[in-house]
Design an enzyme around this catalytic site. Structure first.
Site, PDB file in Angstrom:
ATOM      1  N   TYR A  92       0.887  -1.209  -0.114  1.00 15.05           N
ATOM      2  CA  TYR A  92       0.064   0.095  -0.004  1.00 15.05           C
ATOM      3  C   TYR A  92       1.021   1.163   0.082  1.00 15.05           C
ATOM      4  O   TYR A  92       1.576   1.487   0.755  1.00 15.05           O
ATOM      5  CB  TYR A  92      -0.914  -0.043   1.268  1.00 15.05           C
ATOM      6  CG  TYR A  92      -2.033   0.880   1.197  1.00 15.05           C
ATOM      7  CD1 TYR A  92      -3.413   0.740   0.500  1.00 15.05           C
ATOM      8  CD2 TYR A  92      -2.032   2.018   1.868  1.00 15.05           C
ATOM      9  CE1 TYR A  92      -4.225   1.653   0.603  1.00 15.05           C
ATOM     10  CE2 TYR A  92      -3.098   3.057   2.164  1.00 15.05           C
ATOM     11  CZ  TYR A  92      -4.251   2.775   1.350  1.00 15.05           C
ATOM     12  OH  TYR A  92      -5.272   3.529   1.288  1.00 15.05           O
ATOM     13  N   SER A 187       1.428  -7.841   1.916  1.00 15.10           N
ATOM     14  CA  SER A 187       0.495  -6.615   2.374  1.00 15.10           C
ATOM     15  C   SER A 187      -0.403  -6.396   1.154  1.00 15.10           C
ATOM     16  O   SER A 187      -1.225  -7.253   0.880  1.00 15.10           O
ATOM     17  CB  SER A 187       1.108  -5.438   2.890  1.00 15.10           C
ATOM     18  OG  SER A 187       0.180  -4.597   3.569  1.00 15.10           O
ATOM     19  N   GLN A 188      -0.662  -5.205   0.674  1.00 12.47           N
ATOM     20  CA  GLN A 188      -1.564  -4.905  -0.278  1.00 12.47           C
ATOM     21  C   GLN A 188      -1.376  -5.924  -1.513  1.00 12.47           C
ATOM     22  O   GLN A 188      -2.075  -6.305  -2.329  1.00 12.47           O
ATOM     23  CB  GLN A 188      -1.553  -3.663  -0.864  1.00 12.47           C
ATOM     24  CG  GLN A 188      -2.325  -3.313  -2.055  1.00 12.47           C
ATOM     25  CD  GLN A 188      -2.393  -1.765  -2.605  1.00 12.47           C
ATOM     26  OE1 GLN A 188      -3.023  -1.012  -2.424  1.00 12.47           O
ATOM     27  NE2 GLN A 188      -0.968  -1.427  -3.245  1.00 12.47           N
ATOM     28  N   ASP A 273       0.404  -8.607  14.100  1.00 15.04           N
ATOM     29  CA  ASP A 273       0.135  -7.837  13.169  1.00 15.04           C
ATOM     30  C   ASP A 273      -1.145  -7.103  13.170  1.00 15.04           C
ATOM     31  O   ASP A 273      -2.132  -7.709  13.031  1.00 15.04           O
ATOM     32  CB  ASP A 273       0.146  -8.552  11.705  1.00 15.04           C
ATOM     33  CG  ASP A 273       0.027  -7.793  10.717  1.00 15.04           C
ATOM     34  OD1 ASP A 273      -0.177  -6.418  10.699  1.00 15.04           O
ATOM     35  OD2 ASP A 273       0.246  -8.344   9.383  1.00 15.04           O
ATOM     36  N   HIS A 303       3.515  -5.929  11.323  1.00 14.58           N
ATOM     37  CA  HIS A 303       3.253  -6.138   9.933  1.00 14.58           C
ATOM     38  C   HIS A 303       4.398  -6.470   8.958  1.00 14.58           C
ATOM     39  O   HIS A 303       4.264  -6.707   7.908  1.00 14.58           O
ATOM     40  CB  HIS A 303       2.613  -4.988   9.465  1.00 14.58           C
ATOM     41  CG  HIS A 303       1.951  -5.154   8.065  1.00 14.58           C
ATOM     42  ND1 HIS A 303       1.209  -6.151   7.923  1.00 14.58           N
ATOM     43  CD2 HIS A 303       1.927  -4.180   7.070  1.00 14.58           C
ATOM     44  CE1 HIS A 303       0.603  -6.133   6.649  1.00 14.58           C
ATOM     45  NE2 HIS A 303       1.123  -4.946   5.930  1.00 14.58           N
TER      46      HIS A 303
END
Length: 322
Positions: A92, A187-188, A273, A303
């Site tokens: 992201y 992540s994203q 996370d 994360h």
């Protein structure tokens, strides 16, 4: 923060309460058909980067709406026959950055295609250069609520479509072996790889790390960390629109793409996370349809997840598939 989500034994059994819309498959079939009505027009332009062990190509291809999307395609310098290709999606706020930021996968003897994320690339890393030419309804700053008024308008409809077209672009290069194509990201990027894994039926493998964009109903109410918090802040202002927003998000929930995953998968989760809570990751992992799947768990990480340890795990794991 120490452990804040479900205990590990419960995570391994957890199932999301999110329900796929009845027209989920029709929606995505129509979306991809519309995208494919535009010529893919994948162009690979050699770039002299000063790197001697790899060759790098600046890529442009037609994504959602025929809009131009950028990428880097990197291959080992001496390759002359088709090799496996890793298609990577970015976290992201980041963009494709600079070529020397992406040397791991070419160093393993594979081709590597990294997709720029439209409208992003200004928060970290070496930046990006793909605009998002589509407007939308009022949104909270960020990307999570752009176009949240309706599935057709939602930002990730465009991004996930770009992801599918990125796979098609990577496979179009003469030195890429289409049968040995892998989608991965963190992540994203992990969330996009899950979506692509549910939309592209013949990938060799998928490897999402601490994936974002999964189990929206739980994520939006469990963590107050961004980006999920963008949803709550939007609804804090747009009172009474929760049902409408969750309906839109249900078309983009990684849990539902996972239920359509046709390739072996290696996930990773971090139990501390707060950005992508472990229950939301396990929701997608537990829904993943292919029988051959595994998840690496990092008990005391936030994360950042497994970081370089997870990279090493993926290198070992992918030897069996691509």
């Amino acid at each position: 923060m120490a452990l804040f989500d479900l205990p590990l034994d419960e995570l391994r059994e957890y199932r999301s309460a999110s329900t796929a819309p009845a027209d989920f498959d029709t929606f995505w079939s129509k979306t991809l058909d519309e995208a494919r009505s535009h010529d893919l027009d994948a162009r690979f332009e050699y770039v002299d980067t000063g790197l001697s062990t790899v060759k790098v190509y600046d890529v442009t291809f037609a994504g959602f709406g025929g809009h131009p999307v950028k990428g880097w395609f990197t291959i080992p310098a001496e390759v002359s026959a088709p090799i496996p290709v890793v298609v990577e999606f970015i976290g992201y706020g980041g963009g494709r950055g600079l070529p020397h930021e992406h040397l791991l996968w070419a160093s393993t003897g594979r081709a590597h295609f990294v997709m720029d994320t439209r409208g992003q690339g200004s928060a970290w890393g070496g930046g990006g250069g793909t605009p998002d030419p589509v407007g939308g309804a009022p949104a909270y700053p960020g990307f999570m609520t752009r176009g949240i008024d309706a599935p057709d308008n939602y930002y990730y409809r465009r991004v996930f479509t770009d992801g599918v077209r990125a796979v098609e672009a990577a496979r179009s290069h003469p030195l890429a072996d289409p049968a040995r194509t892998v989608a991965l990201g963190s992540s994203q990027g992990g969330g996009i790889s899950i979506a692509v894994g549910g939309l592209v039926p013949d990938l060799a493998a998928v490897a999402p790390d601490v994936p974002f964009l999964c189990d929206y109903p739980r994520a939006a109410t469990l963590t107050d960390r961004h980006p999920y918090r963008e949803i709550g802040l939007y609804l804090k202002t747009h009172r009474g629109h929760t049902e409408e927003a969750l309906r839109t998000l249900s078309y983009f929930d990684g849990v539902h793409f996972a239920a359509r995953g046709n390739a072996p998968a290696l996930f990773s989760a971090a139990l501390e996370d707060q950005t992508c809570p472990p229950s939301t990751v396990f929701a997608a992992f537990n829904a993943w349809a292919h029988d051959e799947k595994a998840i690496e768990v990092y008990e005391f990480n936030d994360h950042e997840g497994g970081g370089p340890y997870q990279d090493a795990a993926k290198v070992r794991w992918l030897r069996s598939f691509a």
